[in-house]
Design an enzyme around this catalytic site. Structure first.
Site, short mmCIF file in Angstrom:
data_model
loop_
_atom_site.label_atom_id
_atom_site.label_comp_id
_atom_site.label_asym_id
_atom_site.label_seq_id
_atom_site.Cartn_x
_atom_site.Cartn_y
_atom_site.Cartn_z
N GLU A 136 0.77 -1.14 0.11
CA GLU A 136 0.07 -0.21 -0.04
C GLU A 136 0.68 1.25 -0.06
OE1 GLU A 136 -1.74 -1.33 3.89
OE2 GLU A 136 -1.53 0.75 4.44
N CYS A 167 3.43 8.46 0.28
CA CYS A 167 4.36 7.64 1.28
C CYS A 167 4.25 6.26 0.51
CB CYS A 167 3.42 7.77 2.38
SG CYS A 167 4.06 6.74 3.73
N CYS A 174 7.39 -6.41 6.93
CA CYS A 174 8.66 -6.06 7.15
C CYS A 174 9.31 -7.01 8.23
CB CYS A 174 8.28 -4.76 7.95
SG CYS A 174 9.81 -3.86 8.41
N CYS A 201 8.59 -4.01 14.89
CA CYS A 201 8.27 -3.29 15.93
C CYS A 201 7.03 -3.20 16.49
CB CYS A 201 8.31 -1.59 15.25
SG CYS A 201 10.12 -1.47 14.44
N CYS A 238 3.71 -1.58 15.17
CA CYS A 238 3.43 -1.56 13.66
C CYS A 238 2.87 -2.46 12.92
CB CYS A 238 4.97 -1.24 12.97
SG CYS A 238 4.56 -0.99 11.05
N CYS A 288 0.95 3.02 7.69
CA CYS A 288 1.02 2.10 6.59
C CYS A 288 0.99 0.60 7.04
CB CYS A 288 2.32 2.36 5.86
SG CYS A 288 1.89 2.72 4.07
N1 SAH Z 1 10.75 1.02 8.58
C1 SAH Z 1 10.85 2.45 8.32
C2 SAH Z 1 9.98 2.94 7.39
C3 SAH Z 1 8.61 2.70 7.40
S1 SAH Z 1 7.65 3.08 9.04
C4 SAH Z 1 10.82 3.07 9.65
O1 SAH Z 1 10.72 2.41 10.51
O2 SAH Z 1 11.36 4.28 9.66
C5 SAH Z 1 7.09 4.77 8.75
C6 SAH Z 1 7.06 5.44 10.12
O3 SAH Z 1 5.68 5.12 10.26
C7 SAH Z 1 7.92 5.24 11.13
O4 SAH Z 1 8.56 6.28 11.69
C8 SAH Z 1 6.89 4.35 11.82
O5 SAH Z 1 7.71 4.23 13.36
C9 SAH Z 1 5.88 4.93 11.75
N2 SAH Z 1 4.51 4.12 12.12
C10 SAH Z 1 4.45 2.87 12.33
N3 SAH Z 1 3.07 2.28 12.76
C11 SAH Z 1 2.59 3.47 13.16
C12 SAH Z 1 1.33 3.89 13.75
N4 SAH Z 1 0.61 2.63 14.26
N5 SAH Z 1 1.16 5.29 14.02
C13 SAH Z 1 2.06 6.24 13.74
N6 SAH Z 1 3.15 5.85 13.16
C14 SAH Z 1 3.53 4.68 12.90
FE1 SF4 Z 2 9.18 -2.07 9.89
FE2 SF4 Z 2 7.10 -0.88 10.93
FE3 SF4 Z 2 9.40 -0.97 12.46
FE4 SF4 Z 2 9.27 0.55 10.03
S1 SF4 Z 2 8.13 0.85 12.01
S2 SF4 Z 2 11.04 -1.22 10.72
S3 SF4 Z 2 8.00 -0.89 8.92
S4 SF4 Z 2 8.07 -2.79 11.66
#
Ligand code: SAH
Ligand code: SF4
Length: 408
Positions: free
Chosen positions: A143, A164, A171, A175, A178, A392
């Protein structure tokens, strides 16, 4: 220094100009042979060829297409015609390249793929944040999010249309907060699949995009080689022509790849997903912190900022009761000052099935004010798109779950 893994199904091979040379290029017109020598002398092009499948034409740089057309025995200007069809006229097949001789089109189709990504679902209306779910040619779902007028967070003007973009299917970094990491990692996106998200959204939306953030699904720096190929196409005047300063890569903190990226001449921006100012807090929600702790990450950031003469951005999701204390704010302020980094606070977007939530408005503002009192340039994203699950990974997850429920 660890290099990012080689993209799936691809291997790099330098075109050899050894003893076989006269045989390989003998059929070419003398002028073309000189051009090959010229290209060879001015660059160290790595030619990527497909091992199992043909490579997509839109994964190649102009120079590589030039090499290919010369190899076909065709004039060099053919390559310009091809990239014009790909990135200006935006055709979706070789057959539509009508000013190319039929023989050239056939040869291109024999040699290269021209895969498509299909929009399977769109959420949101035209003047708000819109989410696009794509199906890739192998059926995988990814997406992207279109944000019509983003606030000036990454050095861009506030009236910019931002996409974006995703870089992986799923992934591997897991995290805790996420959605993208919830179902693990499937595969890296190929350069054309990264570029195609932008082309498909521009086509659907009918507007030119002027800002790109790699903050979709996946960890961009874990797919560094394909990411850089895609960025070069997005940035090139013969490609999408989006300025490097309007391209931001976000990483969860892959320290060696941050250093590697610092060696790239492109002046793209870098955002770091910090989300915790100490190892204790960051380690609780980001497993990557066990591999590269806060100090290791900051020293890689120091290196990047110094080498690129650039101010980084720290992304910091505010999660209630996890990382939103005054103490975390003070320490984050200290870290940001050390690097002269900007801080972008993002209230957490709830993810279905995860227990986390965003702190109250008061707490968010307090956190912001602690940073600002310390002279840190900080913003609080009072973001659009909360209503359509803008974080995302969620639309894909939701769609997968709906499909599973429907088939059970
Ligand atoms: N993997 C990379 C890029 C993708 S995530 C990274 O972690 O930076 C892009 C951003 O979205 C990151 O800062 C991530 O921490 C944030 N993100 C992920 N899940 C989220 C959520 N539920 N609410 C707000 N931001 C979120
Ligand atoms: Fe992967 Fe989500 Fe962590 Fe970014 S924030 S590294 S997309 S698990």
């Amino acid at each position: 220094m660890r290099r990012s893994p080689r993209p799936e199904g691809l291997r790099s091979k330098d075109i050899s100009f050894g003893p076989k040379r006269s045989r390989r290029w003998g059929f070419l017109h003398k002028k073309s042979q000189t051009l090959i020598q010229l290209l060879e002398a001015t660059s160290t092009v790595t030619f990527v060829v497909a091992e199992n499948a043909k490579i997509d034409i839109r994964s190649l740089q102009l120079q590589e297409i030039e090499k290919a057309v010369l190899e076909f025995g065709e004039p060099l200007y053919r390559a310009r015609q091809i990239v014009d069809w790909l990135y200006q006229k935006r055709v979706r097949s070789f057959d539509e390249m009508t000013d190319l001789p039929r023989k050239s089109r056939n040869r291109l189709a024999e040699q290269f793929n021209f895969s498509k990504i299909d929009i399977v679902r769109v959420l949101g209306s035209r003047d708000t944040t819109r989410k696009f779910l794509f199906r890739l040619s192998d059926g995988n779902l990814i997406e992207s999010v279109l944000i019509p007028a983003s606030p000036a967070l990454y050095g861009s003007r506030s009236d910019r249309r931002t996409i974006c973009v995703s870089t992986q299917v799923g992934c591997a970094y897991g995290c805790k907060f996420c959605a993208s990491g919830l179902e693990g990692f499937s595969r890296n996106l190929k350069p054309n699949e990264i570029v195609d998200q932008i082309i498909a959204i521009e086509r659907e939306n009918g507007e030119k995009i002027d800002n790109i953030v790699f903050m979709g699904m996946g960890e961009p720096l874990a797919n560094l080689e394909n990411l850089l190929r895609a960025i070069k196409i997005i940035n090139a005047p013969w490609g999408l022509g989006i300025g490097a300063r309007h391209i931001t890569v976000s990483t969860s903190g892959l320290a060696p790849q941050i250093r590697e990226l610092a060696e790239e001449p492109l002046q793209i921006r870098l955002a770091i997903s910090m989300h915790g100012a100490t190892d204790e807090v960051r380690g609780q929600i980001m497993p990557i912190n066990r591999r590269y702790n806060v100090e290791t990450l900051l020293s890689a950031c120091d290196y990047y900022a110094e080498r690129k003469k650039q101010r980084l951005t720290f992304e910091y999701i505010l999660i209630e009761g996890v990382n939103d204390s005054d103490e975390q704010a003070r320490l984050l302020g200290r870290r940001a000052k050390r690097l002269s980094a900007k801080v972008n606070l993002i209230p957490y977007n709830t993810v279905h099935g995860l227990p986390w939530s965003r702190p109250s408005k008061d707490r968010q503002e307090k956190f912001l004010s602690i940073l600002r009192e310390r002279g840190v340039a900080a913003t609080l994203r009072r973001e659009k798109g909360h209503d359509i699950d803008a974080a995302c990974g969620q639309l894909r997850l939701q769609t997968k779950r709906e499909l599973e429920a429907a088939s059970s």
